[in-house]
Design a protein around this motif. Structure first.
Motif, short mmCIF file in Angstrom:
data_model
loop_
_atom_site.label_atom_id
_atom_site.label_comp_id
_atom_site.label_asym_id
_atom_site.label_seq_id
_atom_site.Cartn_x
_atom_site.Cartn_y
_atom_site.Cartn_z
N ASN A 154 0.75 -1.21 0.00
CA ASN A 154 -0.11 -0.37 0.02
C ASN A 154 0.80 1.30 -0.06
N ALA A 155 2.07 1.18 -0.62
CA ALA A 155 2.97 2.29 -0.65
C ALA A 155 3.22 2.91 0.67
N ALA A 156 3.53 2.10 1.71
CA ALA A 156 4.12 2.85 2.72
C ALA A 156 4.94 2.12 3.62
N CYS A 157 5.95 1.45 2.72
CA CYS A 157 6.76 0.22 3.41
C CYS A 157 7.68 0.79 4.50
N PRO A 161 5.09 -2.87 10.00
CA PRO A 161 4.08 -3.31 9.15
C PRO A 161 2.72 -2.30 8.97
N ASN A 166 -10.61 1.25 5.92
CA ASN A 166 -11.39 1.92 5.25
C ASN A 166 -10.39 2.99 4.52
N TRP A 167 -9.20 2.15 4.20
CA TRP A 167 -8.10 3.00 3.15
C TRP A 167 -7.59 4.26 4.15
N GLU A 168 -7.55 4.10 5.14
CA GLU A 168 -6.94 5.25 5.97
C GLU A 168 -5.75 4.38 6.51
N PHE A 169 -4.36 4.85 6.79
CA PHE A 169 -3.18 4.36 7.27
C PHE A 169 -3.00 4.13 8.68
N GLN A 173 2.30 -1.28 12.86
CA GLN A 173 1.33 -2.04 13.71
C GLN A 173 2.01 -3.15 14.44
N ARG A 195 -1.91 8.18 9.67
CA ARG A 195 -2.12 9.10 8.69
C ARG A 195 -3.56 8.83 8.08
N GLY A 196 -4.14 10.25 8.20
CA GLY A 196 -5.50 10.11 7.65
C GLY A 196 -6.55 10.92 8.69
N ALA A 197 -7.54 10.65 8.25
CA ALA A 197 -8.81 11.48 9.13
C ALA A 197 -9.42 10.27 10.04
N ALA A 222 -6.10 16.58 9.51
CA ALA A 222 -5.60 15.74 10.46
C ALA A 222 -4.60 14.84 10.10
N SER A 223 -3.42 14.65 10.99
CA SER A 223 -2.31 13.76 11.06
C SER A 223 -1.16 14.66 10.42
#
Lengths: 303, 463
Positions: A154-157, A161, A166-169, A173, A195-197, A222-223
């Motif tokens: 998901n382009a957050a390497c 992990p 709902n497609w917020e990062f 984890q 990262r995200g709202a 947000a974030s």
């Protein structure tokens, strides 16, 4: 499409035990008021493209925002908007993994199990999450709150992990944070991504994807600009020292995780503590307040 | 070599060159206000004072090359658009960042979306395009939110729409969210997807420059390529060429991930080495050694600790037998099973194969079967040659580069780690403990609400 799924959406004679595994056609239309509302949305989306068919992916997101999945009714709607056959629309809808072909949870939880996240712990997170929820990949909890899926990169390497809801990062984890996350979702707590709202429902997310901006106050800001990994190179270039770098502390940020530990869940309605809910990045000099609470995994130890 | 030695010779502040990332620690860098305080839209002002062909020539002379993987000269792509042909021209930005390991465009768009929008206006002006598109992968809603807002801001400020900045030039930008398909990062599949179809690659020729979106002349560029353009216009081609090497000039985002002390984005001149990046950033995670890494995502043949000093530019990486790709430096230490890593990548390619061409569709399926049984300890010696044979029948024989990408991890891992494959076969199982490679390996159990730190911190070493 199985007979079972057909039966869930088509009531009446068409759902009689035919057993061919095919949906009954034609699919019913939306109720008139819904149809009128979606017609207006569709018109706006189609108007953004020189050729109408380009709006098909947005339209599929739109029908998903109505029902939570791409139903035969949604397929029919897209086909009628664009002058396509339902077969043509179905061919497109089934090609893309984000279009659900059956009803699923209010929160779509993804765990990256592509190589890098998997090796750094994504495999273990996904395994423990399945066991914790008692469901398998692409299944939904009985209360309808949570669906889980193992997702590809998901382009957050640099935040591995990685999970998404709902497609917020949800970055960096652990099995513990992941389980706490789904527990909070099921309990109806407000959940903030790293990262995200603040999370909205899957349907509301689908509407943003269709191309209708998120109007919630504060959602855009947000974030902040991102977590420590996004700013790592910039800090070095500014002459700062990264954790574990040079003569500075030899502690890997990966091994420092207050978020892992907080015993007990957050109180009802409070932001959950499994993530880094800073209003802005910790590095942001204009950051106000301490919305992050104790749980910010990356920001605190950088100085 | 440890982390202290190289930093002493040339500090990171000398090796790194933040341009696209320079504003990310400022206040709300995703807003137009902040962008403008850092010379935002000055590049556009310079471009609008020039003739479109002069802009193309400038970008070409600067030597900017595509940052999405292939490294094709950006200005040359623009020059291929036939002018005066009476057809609409289109600019399509490829923001479908999905190559495993690649994580540069999403943080860039999240923190600095106006750099892309300014670049798009400049590029559109140069190629005479009045409607441009951003094809953003769907699974990144926080990025989509910022991009939608930035486009709206640009319209309000007269930087998009009719008669931009009084120039007489018109441009509309449509932000288009994809729906989950890696193949749509392939430029012709992306165009099919943007036309509302299944994302499957097209036969070339004709190339998109002649018959792209809606069969009209189209430029497809990566996010970072376009976002790099404003700085070239504003600071000049000489400045740009002063960075990097002669054939690979300029700056770029390197994305460090995996078993490293400080994963993240490191913007540096082309030609920096992994050793330099690791040493300035704290190295491989403490107590461990580098085993293998990818220079530009999983499609690029993997490297080992022999390649720490390969200059990370197009020529340097190519000469060492791989590709610069997306500069996605995925680092794996000695706890990682290479067979497991390659199996997972292979499963990814099989899952994402669009099914259009036989070598890729069938080949990736069979690669997965073989890799899984080797990983499970059920493989036989002949499987290794069979893997290479199938990879050879995919590589260069598929419709698009996805097939080549699927073959690369197989062939390169067998080149460097054949013994490890053989070990799986001989021992009838995987000799690695997956728990050892997790980020929480070695952590003490949580005590009193705080994870205890490891008592002895041994600095990570490179080789």
């Amino acid at each position: 499409m199985t007979t079972h799924e057909t039966a869930t959406t088509h009531e009446g004679p068409a759902a009689q035990p035919v057993g061919l595994g095919m949906p009954a056609l034609p699919a019913p239309d939306y109720p008139a008021d819904v149809r009128a509302r979606l017609d207006a949305d569709a018109k706006e989306l189609i108007g953004r493209y020189p050729v109408a068919r380009s709006a098909l992916l947005p339209l599929l997101h739109l029908v998903q925002s109505e029902e939570g999945w791409v139903s035969p009714t949604g397929i029919r709607f897209c086909a009628e908007q664009l002058g396509l056959t339902t077969a043509e629309v179905t061919a497109v809808a089934t090609f893309y993994t984000m279009y659900r072909r059956r009803p699923a949870g209010k929160y779509h939880v993804g765990v990256c199990t592509n190589t890098l996240c998997a090796v750094l712990g994504g495999d273990q997170i996904f395994a423990e999450l399945k066991e914790h929820l008692g469901i398998e990949n692409n299944e939904t909890t009985e209360d309808g709150a949570v669906s889980i899926e193992h997702i590809e990169c998901n382009a957050a390497c640099d935040y591995a992990p990685v999970m998404t809801v709902n497609w917020e990062f949800f970055d960096n984890q652990t099995p513990e944070s992941a389980k706490r996350l789904v527990d909070d979702l099921r309990a109806g707590h407000t959940v903030l991504p790293t990262r995200g709202a603040a999370l909205c429902t899957f349907r509301e997310t689908s509407r943003i994807l269709a191309g209708f901006p998120d109007e919630r106050p504060g959602a855009l800001d947000a974030s902040g600009a991102g977590g420590a990994p996004s700013l790592a190179g910039l800090r070095l270039a500014r002459g700062e020292t990264l954790p574990g770098g040079g003569a500075a502390r030899v502690v890997s940020p990966r091994h420092q995780d207050g978020a892992d530990a907080a015993p007990g869940g957050p109180s009802q309605g409070a932001p959950s503590a499994h993530d880094a809910p800073a209003e802005t990045a910790a590095s942001d000099p204009h950051r106000t307040g301490d919305a992050a609470g104790p749980a910010e995994p990356e920001g605190g130890e950088d100085r | 070599m440890t982390a202290d030695s190289l930093v002493g010779e040339a500090g990171p502040e000398k090796l790194l060159t933040p341009v696209l990332s320079a504003t990310w620690d400022d206040h709300r860098p995703w807003t137009l206000d902040t962008y403008r305080r850092h010379d935002g839209y000055q590049g556009l002002a310079a471009a609008l004072r020039m003739q479109p062909d002069e802009v193309i020539a400038l970008v070409k002379d600067a030597g900017l090359r595509g940052r999405g993987g292939a490294g094709f000269p950006t200005g040359m792509k623009w020059q291929f658009i036939p002018q005066g042909d009476g057809k609409p021209h289109y600019l399509v930005v490829n923001a479908d960042e999905s190559e495993p390991g690649t994580c540069k465009d999403m943080p860039l768009l999240f923190a600095n979306p106006h750099s892309l929008i300014e670049g798009m206006v400049i590029a559109s002006y140069a190629i005479r395009c009045s409607h441009a598109f951003v094809y953003l992968r769907g699974e990144v809603v926080p990025v989509l939110r910022r991009l939608q807002a930035a486009v709206a801001e640009a319209y309000e400020a007269g930087l998009l729409g009719r008669d931009i900045q009084g120039s007489g030039f018109d441009l509309d930008i449509t932000v288009h969210a994809g729906a989950g398909a890696y193949i749509c990062g392939e430029e012709t599949a992306l165009l099919d997807s943007l036309e509302g179809r299944r994302g499957q690659p097209r036969l070339r020729p004709p190339f998109p420059a002649i018959a792209g979106l809606y069969a009209c002349p189209t430029v497809v560029n990566n996010v970072e390529s376009i976002a790099s353009v404003p700085a070239i216009l504003h600071r000049g081609k000489e400045w740009f060429r002063s960075l990097g090497s002669e054939k690979s000039p300029g700056f770029t985002l390197y994305s460090l991930s995996g078993h490293v002390t400080n994963p993240g984005q490191y913007e540096a001149p082309l030609g920096v080495t992994l050793r330099q990046l690791l040493e300035m950033s704290g190295g491989v995670r403490e107590g461990h050694r580098l085993k293998f890494w990818t220079p530009g995502g999983s499609s690029t043949p993997m490297f080992t600790d022999q390649h720490l000093d390969v200059p990370l530019d197009y020529e340097g990486v190519g000469a060492a037998g791989s590709m610069l790709g997306t500069k996605a430096l995925q680092v794996f230490d000695e706890t990682t099973c290479v067979v497991r890593a390659v199996t997972r990548w292979t499963e990814f390619y099989a899952h994402e194969s669009c099914g259009k061409c036989t070598p890729c569709r069938e080949g990736t399926y069979w690669l997965v079967q073989l890799m899984r049984r080797i990983e499970a300890g059920e493989g036989v010696q002949a499987d290794l040659d069979k893997l290479l044979d199938i990879a050879d029948n995919i590589f260069g024989k598929s419709f698009c580069a996805l097939g080549d990408g699927a073959a690369s991890p197989i062939t390169s891992s067998l080149q460097y780690f054949r013994e490890e494959y053989e070990q799986h076969i001989a021992q009838r199982g995987c000799p690695f403990d997956p728990a050892a490679s997790t980020v929480w390996a070695g952590r003490q159990p949580a005590v009193n609400g705080n994870a205890a730190r490891r008592p002895a911190q041994e600095k990570g070493v490179l080789a």
